[in-house]
Design a protein around this motif. Structure first.
Motif, short mmCIF file in Angstrom:
data_model
loop_
_atom_site.label_atom_id
_atom_site.label_comp_id
_atom_site.label_asym_id
_atom_site.label_seq_id
_atom_site.Cartn_x
_atom_site.Cartn_y
_atom_site.Cartn_z
N ILE A 186 -37.84 -5.92 28.77
CA ILE A 186 -37.39 -6.58 27.55
C ILE A 186 -37.39 -8.10 27.73
N ILE A 187 -36.98 -8.55 28.90
CA ILE A 187 -36.97 -9.99 29.19
C ILE A 187 -38.39 -10.56 29.14
N THR A 188 -39.33 -9.86 29.80
CA THR A 188 -40.71 -10.36 29.81
C THR A 188 -41.36 -10.27 28.44
N ALA A 189 -40.98 -9.26 27.65
CA ALA A 189 -41.50 -9.16 26.28
C ALA A 189 -41.00 -10.31 25.42
N MET A 190 -39.74 -10.67 25.61
CA MET A 190 -39.19 -11.82 24.88
C MET A 190 -39.95 -13.09 25.25
N LEU A 191 -40.21 -13.26 26.54
CA LEU A 191 -40.94 -14.44 27.00
C LEU A 191 -42.34 -14.48 26.40
N ALA A 192 -43.01 -13.32 26.36
CA ALA A 192 -44.34 -13.25 25.78
C ALA A 192 -44.31 -13.64 24.30
N PHE B 140 -40.91 -8.04 21.59
CA PHE B 140 -42.03 -8.97 21.45
C PHE B 140 -42.27 -9.33 19.99
N LEU B 141 -42.28 -8.32 19.11
CA LEU B 141 -42.59 -8.56 17.70
C LEU B 141 -41.49 -9.34 17.00
N VAL B 142 -40.24 -9.01 17.28
CA VAL B 142 -39.12 -9.73 16.66
C VAL B 142 -39.11 -11.18 17.12
N THR B 143 -39.32 -11.39 18.42
CA THR B 143 -39.37 -12.76 18.95
C THR B 143 -40.52 -13.55 18.33
N LEU B 144 -41.67 -12.89 18.21
CA LEU B 144 -42.85 -13.53 17.64
C LEU B 144 -42.68 -13.85 16.16
N SER B 145 -41.82 -13.11 15.47
CA SER B 145 -41.65 -13.29 14.02
C SER B 145 -41.08 -14.65 13.66
N GLY B 146 -40.30 -15.25 14.57
CA GLY B 146 -39.72 -16.56 14.29
C GLY B 146 -38.51 -16.54 13.37
N ILE B 147 -37.91 -15.38 13.15
CA ILE B 147 -36.76 -15.30 12.25
C ILE B 147 -35.57 -16.04 12.83
N SER B 148 -34.74 -16.55 11.95
CA SER B 148 -33.51 -17.24 12.36
C SER B 148 -32.37 -16.74 11.49
N ILE B 149 -31.32 -16.24 12.12
CA ILE B 149 -30.16 -15.73 11.41
C ILE B 149 -28.92 -16.44 11.93
N LEU C 157 -34.09 -10.09 21.86
CA LEU C 157 -33.33 -9.45 22.93
C LEU C 157 -32.43 -8.35 22.38
N ILE C 158 -31.70 -8.67 21.32
CA ILE C 158 -30.77 -7.70 20.73
C ILE C 158 -31.54 -6.48 20.21
N ALA C 159 -32.65 -6.71 19.52
CA ALA C 159 -33.44 -5.61 18.98
C ALA C 159 -33.97 -4.72 20.11
N GLY C 160 -34.42 -5.35 21.19
CA GLY C 160 -34.93 -4.58 22.32
C GLY C 160 -33.86 -3.76 23.01
N THR D 149 -32.88 -0.84 20.73
CA THR D 149 -33.96 0.16 20.76
C THR D 149 -33.93 0.96 22.05
N ASP D 150 -33.74 0.26 23.17
CA ASP D 150 -33.70 0.93 24.47
C ASP D 150 -32.55 1.93 24.55
N TYR D 151 -31.38 1.52 24.06
CA TYR D 151 -30.21 2.42 24.07
C TYR D 151 -30.45 3.64 23.19
N MET D 152 -31.03 3.39 22.02
CA MET D 152 -31.25 4.49 21.09
C MET D 152 -32.26 5.50 21.63
N LEU D 153 -33.32 5.01 22.25
CA LEU D 153 -34.35 5.91 22.76
C LEU D 153 -33.95 6.58 24.07
N SER D 154 -33.10 5.91 24.85
CA SER D 154 -32.71 6.49 26.14
C SER D 154 -31.57 7.48 26.01
N GLY D 155 -30.87 7.46 24.88
CA GLY D 155 -29.76 8.38 24.67
C GLY D 155 -28.43 7.82 25.09
#
Length: 415
Positions: A133-139, A362-371, A381-384, A387-393
């Motif tokens: 997730i960290i490296t995806a954010m960086l990308a 990666f996609l959320v970071t790339l979107s450039g959204i600001s809240i 980071l938060i989205a990742g 997602t990880d928690y939801m998919l891992s159970g």
């Protein structure tokens, strides 16, 4: 005395042209764009040119000292910078506060950041984030700068194309100096095309101005706390992620404490906040700085020294950068980040287990959204993580445990 000589000899043996140039490029990029936000914020607050010069001096000197000290201490390219989202926040709301109250709010924000470093809360948060997730954010942060290299082909092909070709040729025969070669080629072509206006450069020494801080509840709540939040979320989290992505396990707490302390010390001179850098740090932490990760700390020292040099000239340094075409800065930045973009994308998508979470990050970071004034890297980071928690159970287990405790508490109250 002997230990000092040994220490100096080690730095001399570890030094390389590629690392020194990486530090120069990093600082150049930092001044070429984000510093213009400082000018906009200064207009909002109706600051004089003297106060503006002092402000740029403060953030430059603070960034330079912390970059040098932390890079030497941890033998890693630790690059600090001023808070870019903090400057954006000042543009939108600084006019509501007196300047001395703002200085008090800057100090308060620095104190909060230092406390977060001492308590270890920030470090604990970062340790729980999966590496993918960290490296995806960086990308997601860096990809735009790689794309802009080729967008520049349309805007100024006579400059961009030779720089790209020069980089590729150098990458084939002497890869350590590929970025250096491209930069020198770009400067030469810019001069030959007559798009460098040397007469536009005006350089003056700066005189720092100390402002006695005052503290008002409105500025502490409306300025100090939000400044702390956006700095930690958008800058320090991503800055530490850059270090982790390139294999540096530098402890987080000392870095946060150092930047918080620097923010406090230089706030009376106008510094609104010092933090770990993300974008320009990637220029110094990647392979382009040096093929040996243990020798890339020289890039951090180099960046710090250039920060100090640029800071001495304060606001007038912008006139020096203004003489170069923006396409040159865009192309050299993207080329310097090619290695980091490739390695972060590869690391993010390596394992099947975290691939979905990494992709969403990666996609959320790339979107450039600001809240709420917080940029897309934090929300990525938060989205990742979600997602990880939801998919891992793990998320279901957490909710089940929480529900069990709530039911148990109700049962005791009824009993």
């Amino acid at each position: 005395m002997n230990s000092f000589v040994v220490f100096f000899r080690q730095i001399k043996s570890d030094a390389s042209i590629s690392a020194i140039v990486a530090g120069l490029i990093a600082v150049t990029v930092g001044f070429a764009g984000p510093v213009l936000l400082i000018f906009q914020a200064a207009k909002v607050a109706n600051l004089s040119n003297l106060h503006l010069s002092s402000w740029i001096w403060a953030i430059s000197i603070a960034s330079g000292l912390t970059s040098i000290i932390l890079s030497l201490r941890f033998k890693a390219p630790v690059i600090t910078a001023w808070s870019t989202p903090g400057a954006v926040m000042l543009i939108s709301g600084w006019s509501a506060y007196a300047y001395s109250d703002s200085i008090g709010a800057f100090i308060f924000s620095g104190i909060l950041i230092t406390i977060l470093g001492f308590t270890g809360l920030f470090s604990s948060f970062m340790k729980r984030i999966p590496y993918a997730i960290i490296t995806a954010m960086l990308a997601g942060i860096l990809l735009k700068f790689g794309v802009d290299v080729f967008v520049s082909l349309k805007q100024l092909p006579m400059l961009a194309l030779p720089m790209i070709l020069g980089y590729l040729v150098s990458k084939r025969w002497f890869p350590r100096y590929a970025v250096v070669t491209s930069l020198l080629l770009g400067l030469l072509i810019s001069y030959s095309l007559g798009i460098v206006n040397l007469e536009g450069a005006r350089v003056f020494l700066v005189q720092p101005i100390f402002t006695k801080p005052t503290f008002s509840l409105s500025s502490l709540i409306g300025l100090g706390i939000p400044l702390c939040i956006v700095t930690m979320a958008s800058q320090n989290a991503t800055g530490l992620g850059v270090l982790r992505a390139d294999g540096y396990n530098t402890p987080a707490n000392p870095l946060i404490i150092a930047t918080g302390a620097a923010s406090i010390l230089f706030a009376p001179f106008g510094a609104h906040g010092i933090n770990l850098s993300a974008l320009i740090a990637a220029i110094c932490t990647g392979k382009e700085a040096h093929h040996d990760p243990d020798r890339r700390y020289i890039a951090g020292i180099s960046a710090g020294l250039f920060y100090l040099i640029f800071g001495i000239f304060g606001a007038t340094i912008v006139s020096v950068f203004a003489i170069f075409p923006s396409e040159l800065i865009i192309v050299i930045t993207g080329l310097a980040l090619f290695g980091s973009i490739g390695s972060s994308l590869t690391s993010a998508m390596q394992g099947e287990e975290k691939k979905e979470a990494a992709l969403i990050t990666f996609l959320v970071t790339l979107s450039g959204i600001s809240i709420a004034g917080v940029g897309s890297p934090f929300w990525g980071l938060i989205a990742g993580i979600v997602t990880d928690y939801m998919l891992s159970g793990d998320l279901r287990k957490m909710f089940s445990a929480k529900m069990f405790l709530q039911m148990r508490g109700k049962h005791r109250r009824v009993g």
